[in-house]
Write a protein that holds these residues in place. Structure first.
Motif, PDB file in Angstrom:
ATOM      1  N   GLN A 146       1.023  -1.245  -0.116  1.00  0.00           N
ATOM      2  CA  GLN A 146       0.148   0.164   0.171  1.00  0.00           C
ATOM      3  C   GLN A 146       0.948   1.083   0.247  1.00  0.00           C
ATOM      4  O   GLN A 146       0.662   2.140  -0.029  1.00  0.00           O
ATOM      5  CB  GLN A 146      -0.949  -0.267   1.276  1.00  0.00           C
ATOM      6  CG  GLN A 146      -1.856  -1.037   1.318  1.00  0.00           C
ATOM      7  CD  GLN A 146      -3.256  -1.057   2.310  1.00  0.00           C
ATOM      8  OE1 GLN A 146      -3.385  -0.270   2.895  1.00  0.00           O
ATOM      9  NE2 GLN A 146      -2.992  -2.438   3.039  1.00  0.00           N
ATOM     10  N   SER A 199      -7.362  -0.825  -3.096  1.00  0.00           N
ATOM     11  CA  SER A 199      -6.354  -0.916  -4.803  1.00  0.00           C
ATOM     12  C   SER A 199      -5.883  -1.449  -4.165  1.00  0.00           C
ATOM     13  O   SER A 199      -4.543  -1.263  -5.947  1.00  0.00           O
ATOM     14  CB  SER A 199      -5.844   0.795  -3.945  1.00  0.00           C
ATOM     15  OG  SER A 199      -6.838   1.683  -3.823  1.00  0.00           O
ATOM     16  N   VAL A 200      -4.988  -2.443  -4.407  1.00  0.00           N
ATOM     17  CA  VAL A 200      -3.937  -3.463  -4.290  1.00  0.00           C
ATOM     18  C   VAL A 200      -4.546  -4.135  -5.055  1.00  0.00           C
ATOM     19  O   VAL A 200      -5.558  -5.312  -4.549  1.00  0.00           O
ATOM     20  CB  VAL A 200      -3.445  -3.835  -3.373  1.00  0.00           C
ATOM     21  CG1 VAL A 200      -1.791  -5.629  -3.909  1.00  0.00           C
ATOM     22  CG2 VAL A 200      -2.217  -2.986  -2.016  1.00  0.00           C
ATOM     23  N   GLU A 210      -7.522   5.088   3.404  1.00  0.00           N
ATOM     24  CA  GLU A 210      -7.084   2.736   3.726  1.00  0.00           C
ATOM     25  C   GLU A 210      -6.890   2.695   2.127  1.00  0.00           C
ATOM     26  O   GLU A 210      -8.414   3.660   1.992  1.00  0.00           O
ATOM     27  CB  GLU A 210      -6.841   2.586   4.732  1.00  0.00           C
ATOM     28  CG  GLU A 210      -8.252   1.543   4.955  1.00  0.00           C
ATOM     29  CD  GLU A 210      -8.327   0.060   3.982  1.00  0.00           C
ATOM     30  OE1 GLU A 210      -6.690   0.314   3.381  1.00  0.00           O
ATOM     31  OE2 GLU A 210      -8.798   0.188   3.147  1.00  0.00           O
ATOM     32  N   PHE A 211      -5.505   1.929   1.997  1.00  0.00           N
ATOM     33  CA  PHE A 211      -5.608   1.892   0.369  1.00  0.00           C
ATOM     34  C   PHE A 211      -5.922   0.257   0.518  1.00  0.00           C
ATOM     35  O   PHE A 211      -5.489  -0.600  -0.902  1.00  0.00           O
ATOM     36  CB  PHE A 211      -4.560   2.266  -0.268  1.00  0.00           C
ATOM     37  CG  PHE A 211      -4.292   3.715   0.401  1.00  0.00           C
ATOM     38  CD1 PHE A 211      -6.003   5.051  -0.697  1.00  0.00           C
ATOM     39  CD2 PHE A 211      -3.322   4.444   0.654  1.00  0.00           C
ATOM     40  CE1 PHE A 211      -6.055   6.284   0.000  1.00  0.00           C
ATOM     41  CE2 PHE A 211      -4.023   5.822   1.129  1.00  0.00           C
ATOM     42  CZ  PHE A 211      -4.927   7.050   0.592  1.00  0.00           C
ATOM     43  N   SER A 212      -6.583  -0.517   1.097  1.00  0.00           N
ATOM     44  CA  SER A 212      -6.311  -1.518   0.953  1.00  0.00           C
ATOM     45  C   SER A 212      -7.012  -2.494  -0.267  1.00  0.00           C
ATOM     46  O   SER A 212      -6.425  -3.432  -1.504  1.00  0.00           O
ATOM     47  CB  SER A 212      -6.577  -2.684   2.070  1.00  0.00           C
ATOM     48  OG  SER A 212      -7.900  -2.637   2.189  1.00  0.00           O
TER      49      SER A 212
END
Length: 333
Positions: A130, A302-303, A298-300
């Motif tokens: 991330q 986006s993975v 939070e960018f979980s």
């Protein structure tokens, strides 16, 4: 070591064995743990983008990089071996902006060297996967929203192109209180993702009722802000037609095509604006890391997947073909 190298003269890209770099004065070396695959990388490989300041014909791609410091060069203070860090996507050399993985070697490699001032420590709670794409995939839309466009809360905003940057733009516009947020993308999956990321409305640009739907959503006023994250001429023309009086179109997606205003008299009469935008500053990355630390973003989601570095060419193909509608594919050495 392995590195994903592009010869900009021939257009050949390959993951190949090269000599390991070492940290010189004022530099550190990191053992790369994660590196993002961006549409800009695809465009570099395809020849649509060209480095402006590259010394030579070949470069290791990758401007989104995170890892662990494993070598500290002479004169470096405040950074130590073993620290978890991300690398800024570029740096200033006098008045010139140099982009990592474009103008000098980037992070699609087992090791990467960086000027100490471009190295940013990250908390243990933030994964490398991330962290790596916060510079660019997140910081570019954040800078476009907060600095170039200066979006205010409760203003109507349109986002054209809900890919890697546009999806984060929707998420970040929600954070600052823009409303309504209208996402525009021809792909049904991208429109659905936009709604999941916080858009109030997601439209197909080819919908014959497009104009009336935007007017209805904005109370007939139009958009205070429109963002082009696609870099497509038709997008810019459509976006310009939706602007309110004093509305601002911000161009984030890159293209070498001319810019056309569909009705110049109307554009002038309504005192509208067009602004270009490129990248972000170091402060934007630091702001985002503060928001991450405070659990505001939070960018979980986006993975979209991880791919071994040795298979970088396949990751490029997946992104180019929009296989699985990815936000960010992550290369792992």
């Amino acid at each position: 070591m392995l590195a994903g190298r592009l010869n900009v003269s021939t257009g050949k890209f390959a993951v190949e064995e090269v000599d390991e770099p070492h940290a010189g004065p004022g530099q550190v070396r990191i053992a790369v743990r994660a590196a993002g695959v961006c549409l800009s990388d695809v465009h570099l490989i395809q020849g649509m983008l060209k480095p402006l300041h590259l010394d030579g014909d070949s470069v290791t791609l990758g401007h989104e990089t995170a890892g662990v410091i494993d070598e500290v060069g002479p004169g470096v203070t405040g950074l130590t071996v073993g620290e978890r860090v991300l690398l800024q996507a570029g740096e200033l050399a006098g008045p010139t902006v140099l982009t990592r993985g474009v103008d000098y070697d980037g992070g699609w490699a087992q090791f990467a060297v960086a000027t100490a001032g471009t190295v940013v420590p990250i908390p243990d709670t933030l994964s490398f996967e991330q962290a790596c794409f916060i510079p660019d995939a997140v910081s570019t839309p954040w800078a476009a929203i907060t600095t170039t466009a200066a979006v205010q809360p409760a203003r109507a905003v349109g986002v054209w192109g809900v890919g890697g940057l546009g999806a984060h733009a929707v998420q970040l516009l929600r954070v600052i209180g823009a409303a309504p947020i209208i996402a525009v993308d021809p792909l049904p999956g991208a429109r659905e993702r936009a709604l999941q990321f916080g858009a109030d409305l997601a439209l197909d640009p080819g919908d014959p009722e497009f104009g009336s739907l935007v007017a209805e959503a904005t109370g007939g006023v139009g958009l205070a802000h429109a963002f082009d994250f696609a870099g497509v001429g038709a997008v810019r023309s459509q976006a310009a037609r939706t602007l309110s009086k004093g509305g601002r179109l911000t161009l984030v997606g890159l293209t070498d095509q001319p810019l056309t205003i569909p009705d110049g008299t109307r554009f002038s009469y309504l005192e509208q604006e067009i602004r270009g935008h490129y990248g972000s500053g170091p402060e934007h990355v630091l702001e985002l890391l503060s928001l991450v630390a405070l659990n505001r973003v939070e960018f979980s989601r986006s993975v979209s997947g991880t791919v071994p570095l040795a298979q970088a060419a396949d990751a490029v193909r997946q992104l180019d073909e929009k296989q699985g509608n990815p936000i960010r594919l992550i290369l792992v050495p």
